[in-house]
Design a protein around this motif. Structure first.
Motif, PDB file in Angstrom:
ATOM      1  N   LEU A   1       0.820  -1.208   0.000  1.00  0.00           N
ATOM      2  CA  LEU A   1       0.000   0.000   0.000  1.00  0.00           C
ATOM      3  C   LEU A   1       0.853   1.256   0.000  1.00  0.00           C
ATOM      4  O   LEU A   1       0.482   2.272  -0.592  1.00  0.00           O
ATOM      5  N   GLN A   2       1.994   1.188   0.650  1.00  0.00           N
ATOM      6  CA  GLN A   2       2.881   2.350   0.695  1.00  0.00           C
ATOM      7  C   GLN A   2       3.593   2.563  -0.637  1.00  0.00           C
ATOM      8  O   GLN A   2       3.777   3.707  -1.071  1.00  0.00           O
ATOM      9  N   LYS A   3       3.972   1.481  -1.296  1.00  0.00           N
ATOM     10  CA  LYS A   3       4.743   1.583  -2.534  1.00  0.00           C
ATOM     11  C   LYS A   3       3.860   1.870  -3.749  1.00  0.00           C
ATOM     12  O   LYS A   3       4.256   2.601  -4.653  1.00  0.00           O
ATOM     13  N   MET A   4       2.686   1.256  -3.788  1.00  0.00           N
ATOM     14  CA  MET A   4       1.826   1.424  -4.968  1.00  0.00           C
ATOM     15  C   MET A   4       0.363   1.528  -4.547  1.00  0.00           C
ATOM     16  O   MET A   4      -0.417   0.600  -4.768  1.00  0.00           O
TER      17      MET A   4
ATOM     18  N   GLU B   1      -3.050  -0.821  -5.674  1.00  0.00           N
ATOM     19  CA  GLU B   1      -3.760  -1.564  -4.637  1.00  0.00           C
ATOM     20  C   GLU B   1      -5.234  -1.167  -4.580  1.00  0.00           C
ATOM     21  O   GLU B   1      -6.100  -2.009  -4.373  1.00  0.00           O
ATOM     22  N   GLN B   2      -5.507   0.107  -4.836  1.00  0.00           N
ATOM     23  CA  GLN B   2      -6.907   0.528  -4.825  1.00  0.00           C
ATOM     24  C   GLN B   2      -7.666  -0.067  -6.007  1.00  0.00           C
ATOM     25  O   GLN B   2      -8.813  -0.484  -5.879  1.00  0.00           O
ATOM     26  N   ARG B   3      -7.004  -0.108  -7.175  1.00  0.00           N
ATOM     27  CA  ARG B   3      -7.642  -0.734  -8.340  1.00  0.00           C
ATOM     28  C   ARG B   3      -7.880  -2.221  -8.078  1.00  0.00           C
ATOM     29  O   ARG B   3      -8.906  -2.775  -8.471  1.00  0.00           O
TER      30      ARG B   3
ATOM     31  N   LEU C   1     -13.390   3.062   1.243  1.00  0.00           N
ATOM     32  CA  LEU C   1     -12.708   2.199   2.211  1.00  0.00           C
ATOM     33  C   LEU C   1     -11.225   2.549   2.316  1.00  0.00           C
ATOM     34  O   LEU C   1     -10.644   2.516   3.402  1.00  0.00           O
ATOM     35  N   THR C   2     -10.615   2.903   1.196  1.00  0.00           N
ATOM     36  CA  THR C   2      -9.202   3.293   1.206  1.00  0.00           C
ATOM     37  C   THR C   2      -9.014   4.582   1.984  1.00  0.00           C
ATOM     38  O   THR C   2      -8.056   4.717   2.758  1.00  0.00           O
TER      39      THR C   2
ATOM     40  N   ALA D   1      -9.207  -2.532   4.967  1.00  0.00           N
ATOM     41  CA  ALA D   1     -10.032  -2.941   3.833  1.00  0.00           C
ATOM     42  C   ALA D   1      -9.396  -4.099   3.074  1.00  0.00           C
ATOM     43  O   ALA D   1     -10.060  -5.086   2.739  1.00  0.00           O
ATOM     44  N   HIS D   2      -8.097  -3.998   2.796  1.00  0.00           N
ATOM     45  CA  HIS D   2      -7.409  -5.064   2.058  1.00  0.00           C
ATOM     46  C   HIS D   2      -7.274  -6.326   2.909  1.00  0.00           C
ATOM     47  O   HIS D   2      -7.417  -7.439   2.398  1.00  0.00           O
TER      48      HIS D   2
END
Length: 241
Positions: free
Chosen positions: A99-102, A106-108, A131-132, A139-140
């Motif tokens: 999540l920090q890198k991309m 991750e949201q897609r 949620l993000t 959420a993930h």
């Protein structure tokens, strides 16, 4: 009708879903601990009772089995739950790095997961966005691993529950066979253990929303079989000593 009222079936299902992880964890530790305590200690004292009519050997063997079993259950549960918790924390750490890198990727990915669950593309994107914004890691973790980062399994709680449940279950056959008159102690133990296992099976099924009759029969049959076998072995060994 407003969501969240007691009359709303959806509210009932949401409550079950929110609490099911904790309930199943305590159910597993508590019921299995009690069942093991009842059956294993009943097997020990019945085996010794089959070999001797004296009370002291039966009581000593029962106490030894109770202490050893409780410690074994607690240690086993602690190790098992700690291993699960380590795995959960490793997955959460990995997801946090991604999540920090991309974050956009991750949201897609999150939106696609909700789309595969049946949401329309636009709704899935909106849900993923909201949620993000609220808590991306939670959420993930929920949709990918079924983990709540704020409610990881507690190894000490599970271990303590197993030890207490095992001890509680083990005390029943131990006290009955020790305090009952010699002439009826075997049958008194058999009847008491059968009733206790029936109650444990009923509670397990009720809390787990599973068929109650099947759980009761399974518990009682397994316990009776263990007592019959150990008593027969004790009688056979005692006759040759």
């Amino acid at each position: 009708m407003e969501i969240g009222t007691d009359e709303n079936p959806q509210h009932w299902h949401e409550e079950i879903g929110d609490d099911v992880g904790n309930r199943l964890n305590w159910l597993r530790a508590g019921v299995l601990g009690a069942n093991d305590g009842i059956v294993s200690t009943a097997g020990i004292v019945m085996g010794v009772a089959g070999a001797t009519a004296e009370r002291s050997p039966v009581f000593v063997a029962g106490i030894a089995g109770l202490v050893a079993g409780a410690l074994s259950m607690g240690a086993g549960e602690y190790v098992s739950v700690n291993a699960q918790r380590d795995s959960e924390q490793a997955m959460l750490a990995m997801e946090a790095q991604e999540l920090q890198k991309m974050p956009e990727t991750e949201q897609r990915e999150l939106a696609k997961m909700y789309e595969r669950k049946g949401l329309s593309r636009e709704t899935a994107k909106q849900v993923a966005q909201e949620l993000t914004d609220h808590d991306a890691l939670a959420a993930h973790a929920d949709i990918e691993f079924g983990i709540d980062p704020d409610n990881l399994t507690n190894a000490w709680h599970a271990a303590f529950a197993s030890m207490v449940a095992f001890t509680t279950g083990a005390l029943l056959p131990l006290l009955v066979i020790t305090l009952s008159p010699l002439s009826i102690r075997v049958w008194a133990t058999v009847v008491t253990v059968a009733i206790a296992l029936a109650v444990a099976g009923f509670v397990q099924a009720k809390l787990g929303f599973s068929p109650r009759g099947r759980a009761v029969v399974r518990n009682v049959a397994g316990g009776l079989l263990a007592m019959v076998v150990t008593y027969a072995v004790g009688s056979l060994v005692g006759a040759h000593l």
